[in-house]
Enzyme design. Structure first.
Site, short mmCIF file in Angstrom:
data_model
loop_
_atom_site.label_atom_id
_atom_site.label_comp_id
_atom_site.label_asym_id
_atom_site.label_seq_id
_atom_site.Cartn_x
_atom_site.Cartn_y
_atom_site.Cartn_z
N GLY A 1 2.63 -8.17 1.43
CA GLY A 1 2.01 -7.33 2.46
C GLY A 1 0.76 -6.67 1.92
O GLY A 1 0.47 -6.71 0.72
N LEU A 2 0.03 -6.06 2.83
CA LEU A 2 -1.22 -5.38 2.47
C LEU A 2 -0.96 -4.23 1.50
O LEU A 2 0.15 -3.70 1.44
CB LEU A 2 -1.88 -4.80 3.73
CG LEU A 2 -2.41 -5.79 4.78
CD1 LEU A 2 -2.83 -5.01 6.04
CD2 LEU A 2 -3.59 -6.58 4.22
N SER A 3 -2.00 -3.83 0.80
CA SER A 3 -1.93 -2.63 -0.02
C SER A 3 -1.59 -1.44 0.89
O SER A 3 -2.18 -1.30 1.96
CB SER A 3 -3.27 -2.40 -0.71
OG SER A 3 -3.23 -1.22 -1.47
N GLY A 4 -0.63 -0.66 0.49
CA GLY A 4 -0.24 0.51 1.28
C GLY A 4 0.76 0.21 2.38
O GLY A 4 1.16 1.11 3.12
N SER B 1 0.35 -10.82 -2.75
CA SER B 1 0.49 -12.28 -2.57
C SER B 1 -0.10 -12.75 -1.23
O SER B 1 0.63 -13.16 -0.33
CB SER B 1 1.95 -12.73 -2.71
OG SER B 1 2.90 -11.76 -2.41
N LYS C 1 5.36 -1.87 0.05
CA LYS C 1 6.10 -2.79 -0.83
C LYS C 1 6.77 -2.05 -1.99
O LYS C 1 7.96 -2.23 -2.24
CB LYS C 1 5.17 -3.88 -1.39
CG LYS C 1 4.51 -4.74 -0.33
CD LYS C 1 3.60 -5.79 -0.94
CE LYS C 1 2.43 -5.25 -1.71
NZ LYS C 1 1.47 -4.43 -0.93
N THR C 2 5.99 -1.25 -2.70
CA THR C 2 6.54 -0.55 -3.87
C THR C 2 7.64 0.42 -3.46
O THR C 2 8.69 0.50 -4.10
CB THR C 2 5.41 0.21 -4.61
OG1 THR C 2 4.41 -0.74 -4.97
CG2 THR C 2 5.92 0.89 -5.85
#
Ligand code: ADP
Length: 185
Positions: free
Chosen positions: A22-25, A96, A28-29
């Site tokens: 997925g996009l940054s922000g 990714s 995911k983390t």
């Protein structure tokens, strides 16, 4: 411990890679951490491969060209495969952006669950967790995913977590449900 018990303990458990893209922000983390904690309450065999941390060691020196991004994913996939085949729950958190690379690692690993961590670009940008969107908009960072670099959204992910409309617990719950349905848990 009798023979039968020993055999049960030595029985090869099935590992699996949970691949969060997925996009940054997008979250995911955040999801990876909660998911890892939840899995650890059920199994000692859990590992997290976080893209940002991997880029500081395993893939240090790689940049953000398409080639380097692909190489980054290839290396993460290589490690995930080795862990997975040894019965580990592997949680990967990496943008990714390219569908072909995700397909490549899926095929290599086999036991693979693709999780699309999805929030609209505007939401990711307003969160701007690391201040990177601001820099990308200002032209201080070139080739930022979603701004001036592509993100190829999964067409048929195994799980989609809409982090703009669902809670973190809901997202983690959905992933855990898939693991149960597919009898990894
Ligand atoms: P990524 O790893 O995809 O770059 P992060 O997990 O670092 O994203 O950041 C996502 C941000 O969005 C965090 O500040 C997190 O608290 C917030 N957030 C809000 N709602 C959710 C949700 N439902 N799931 C995950 N993160 C969420």
């Amino acid at each position: 411990m009798d023979g039968e018990q020993k055999e049960a303990n030595l029985e090869q458990r099935r590992g699996v890679t949970l691949w969060l893209t997925g996009l940054s922000g997008a979250g995911k983390t955040t999801i990876a951490k909660k998911l890892t904690d939840t899995l650890r309450s059920q199994s000692p065999y859990v590992e997290i491969l976080d893209g940002d941390i991997i880029r500081q060691n395993l893939t240090k020196g790689l940049g953000f060209s398409k080639e380097d991004r692909d190489e980054n994913i290839r290396r993460i996939g290589f490690v995930a495969k080795m862990l997975t085949r040894n019965g580990v729950f592997v949680v990967v958190s990496a943008i990714s952006p390219y569908a072909a690379m995700r397909r490549e690692v899926r095929n290599a690993i086999g036991d693979f669950v693709e999780v699309y961590v999805n929030a609209p670009l505007a939401v990711c940008e307003s969160r701007d967790v690391k201040g990177l969107y601001k820099k990308a908009r200002a032209g201080e960072i070139k080739g930022f995913t979603g701004i001036d670099d592509p993100y190829e959204a999964p067409m048929s992910p195994d799980v989609e977590c809409r982090t703009d409309v669902e809670s973190l617990d809901e997202s983690v719950g959905k992933i855990m449900d898939v693991l149960r349905t597919r009898q990894y848990l």
